[in-house]
Scaffold this motif. Structure first.
Motif, short mmCIF file in Angstrom:
data_model
loop_
_atom_site.label_atom_id
_atom_site.label_comp_id
_atom_site.label_asym_id
_atom_site.label_seq_id
_atom_site.Cartn_x
_atom_site.Cartn_y
_atom_site.Cartn_z
N SER A 51 0.82 -1.21 0.00
CA SER A 51 0.00 0.00 0.00
C SER A 51 0.86 1.26 0.00
N ALA A 52 1.90 1.25 0.77
CA ALA A 52 2.77 2.43 0.85
C ALA A 52 3.34 2.81 -0.51
N THR A 53 3.62 1.82 -1.34
CA THR A 53 4.21 2.12 -2.65
C THR A 53 3.24 2.83 -3.58
N HIS A 54 1.97 2.80 -3.27
CA HIS A 54 0.97 3.47 -4.11
C HIS A 54 0.99 4.98 -3.93
N PHE A 55 1.68 5.46 -2.92
CA PHE A 55 1.60 6.87 -2.57
C PHE A 55 2.94 7.61 -2.58
N VAL A 56 4.04 6.90 -2.78
CA VAL A 56 5.36 7.54 -2.77
C VAL A 56 6.07 7.33 -4.10
N GLU A 57 6.80 8.34 -4.48
CA GLU A 57 7.60 8.25 -5.71
C GLU A 57 8.97 7.68 -5.37
N PRO A 58 9.59 6.97 -6.25
CA PRO A 58 9.23 6.70 -7.63
C PRO A 58 8.32 5.48 -7.81
N GLN A 59 8.00 4.76 -6.73
CA GLN A 59 7.21 3.54 -6.85
C GLN A 59 5.84 3.79 -7.49
N ARG A 60 5.20 4.91 -7.12
CA ARG A 60 3.88 5.21 -7.68
C ARG A 60 3.94 5.29 -9.21
N SER A 61 4.96 5.94 -9.73
CA SER A 61 5.11 6.04 -11.19
C SER A 61 5.30 4.66 -11.81
N GLY A 62 6.03 3.81 -11.12
CA GLY A 62 6.20 2.44 -11.61
C GLY A 62 4.89 1.68 -11.64
N LEU A 63 4.05 1.87 -10.62
CA LEU A 63 2.75 1.21 -10.60
C LEU A 63 1.84 1.77 -11.69
N LEU A 64 1.88 3.07 -11.90
CA LEU A 64 1.09 3.68 -12.97
C LEU A 64 1.46 3.10 -14.33
N ALA A 65 2.73 2.80 -14.51
CA ALA A 65 3.22 2.28 -15.79
C ALA A 65 2.73 0.87 -16.08
N ILE A 66 2.35 0.12 -15.05
CA ILE A 66 1.93 -1.27 -15.29
C ILE A 66 0.42 -1.46 -15.23
N VAL A 67 -0.32 -0.38 -15.04
CA VAL A 67 -1.78 -0.49 -15.11
C VAL A 67 -2.15 -0.79 -16.55
N PRO A 68 -2.96 -1.83 -16.78
CA PRO A 68 -3.35 -2.15 -18.16
C PRO A 68 -3.99 -0.95 -18.86
N THR A 69 -3.70 -0.80 -20.15
CA THR A 69 -4.18 0.36 -20.90
C THR A 69 -5.70 0.39 -21.01
N TRP A 70 -6.36 -0.73 -20.89
CA TRP A 70 -7.82 -0.77 -21.00
C TRP A 70 -8.53 -0.30 -19.73
N ILE A 71 -7.77 -0.02 -18.68
CA ILE A 71 -8.36 0.48 -17.43
C ILE A 71 -8.29 2.01 -17.45
N PRO A 72 -9.47 2.66 -17.34
CA PRO A 72 -9.45 4.13 -17.34
C PRO A 72 -8.96 4.68 -16.01
N PHE A 73 -8.49 5.90 -16.03
CA PHE A 73 -8.06 6.63 -14.85
C PHE A 73 -7.03 5.86 -14.00
N PRO A 74 -5.87 5.56 -14.57
CA PRO A 74 -4.88 4.76 -13.84
C PRO A 74 -4.43 5.38 -12.52
N GLY A 75 -4.34 6.69 -12.46
CA GLY A 75 -3.95 7.34 -11.21
C GLY A 75 -4.95 7.07 -10.11
N TRP A 76 -6.21 7.16 -10.45
CA TRP A 76 -7.28 6.88 -9.50
C TRP A 76 -7.24 5.42 -9.07
N VAL A 77 -7.01 4.52 -10.01
CA VAL A 77 -6.96 3.09 -9.71
C VAL A 77 -5.81 2.78 -8.76
N VAL A 78 -4.65 3.36 -9.01
CA VAL A 78 -3.50 3.12 -8.13
C VAL A 78 -3.78 3.66 -6.73
#
Length: 162
Positions: A51-78
């Motif tokens: 959970s902590a990685t969803h809110f701190v950089e650079p891990q958050r950016s890494g998680l955003l990068a692996i959200v499938p493209t078919w899921i809208p609003f990746p920032g919200w999802v993370v």
């Protein structure tokens, strides 16, 4: 893959320390001195660390990068999955919510599996997780097994014990 460390440490640490405390007569340690309760604690640690990685950089950016493209609003999802992980972590440590939280955690692990596939294939974001798919899948299976074991944890609604 680094989540294996809090998992193993908390699983074995809880099982051993609560077993020792129970044998020494510490009454509140009894419900924690089982593999199912230790699995709940271990998964709680995994979820909190994740959970902590969803809110701190650079891990958050890494998680955003692996959200499938078919899921809208990746920032919200993370963000939402980070909050859900924290809530489930707490739920796993409370006897009355442990079973439901463990089942919900299994659902979450299955829901985020496509992101693990994307991470294993590799993305251009340097902070994205990059471990191979087989170890990631085996770790997911271990986490699902731990949640299934935690879901079997007896619930004593007549006491205040965890």
């Amino acid at each position: 893959m680094s989540l294996i460390y809090p998992f193993v440490l908390c699983l074995l640490g809880t099982r051993v320390s609560m077993g020792v405390a129970r044998r020494r007569g510490v009454a509140w340690a009894r419900p924690w001195a089982t593999w199912s309760s230790s699995s709940a604690v271990a998964m709680s640690a995994v979820l909190l660390a994740g959970s902590a990685t969803h809110f701190v950089e650079p891990q958050r950016s890494g998680l955003l990068a692996i959200v499938p493209t078919w899921i809208p609003f990746p920032g919200w999802v993370v963000t939402v999955t980070g909050v859900v992980e924290a809530v489930l972590a707490v739920g796993l440590t409370v006897s009355r919510t442990r079973r439901r939280s463990a089942i919900a955690t299994i659902g979450l692990l299955l829901a985020i599996y496509p992101a693990n596939v994307i991470a294993a294939k590799g993305v251009e974001e340097a902070s994205a997780p990059d471990s191979p798919l087989l170890p990631r899948t085996l770790l997911q299976i271990a986490f699902i097994g731990a949640c299934a074991l935690a879901a079997r944890s007896p619930v004593d609604r007549g006491s205040i014990e965890p």
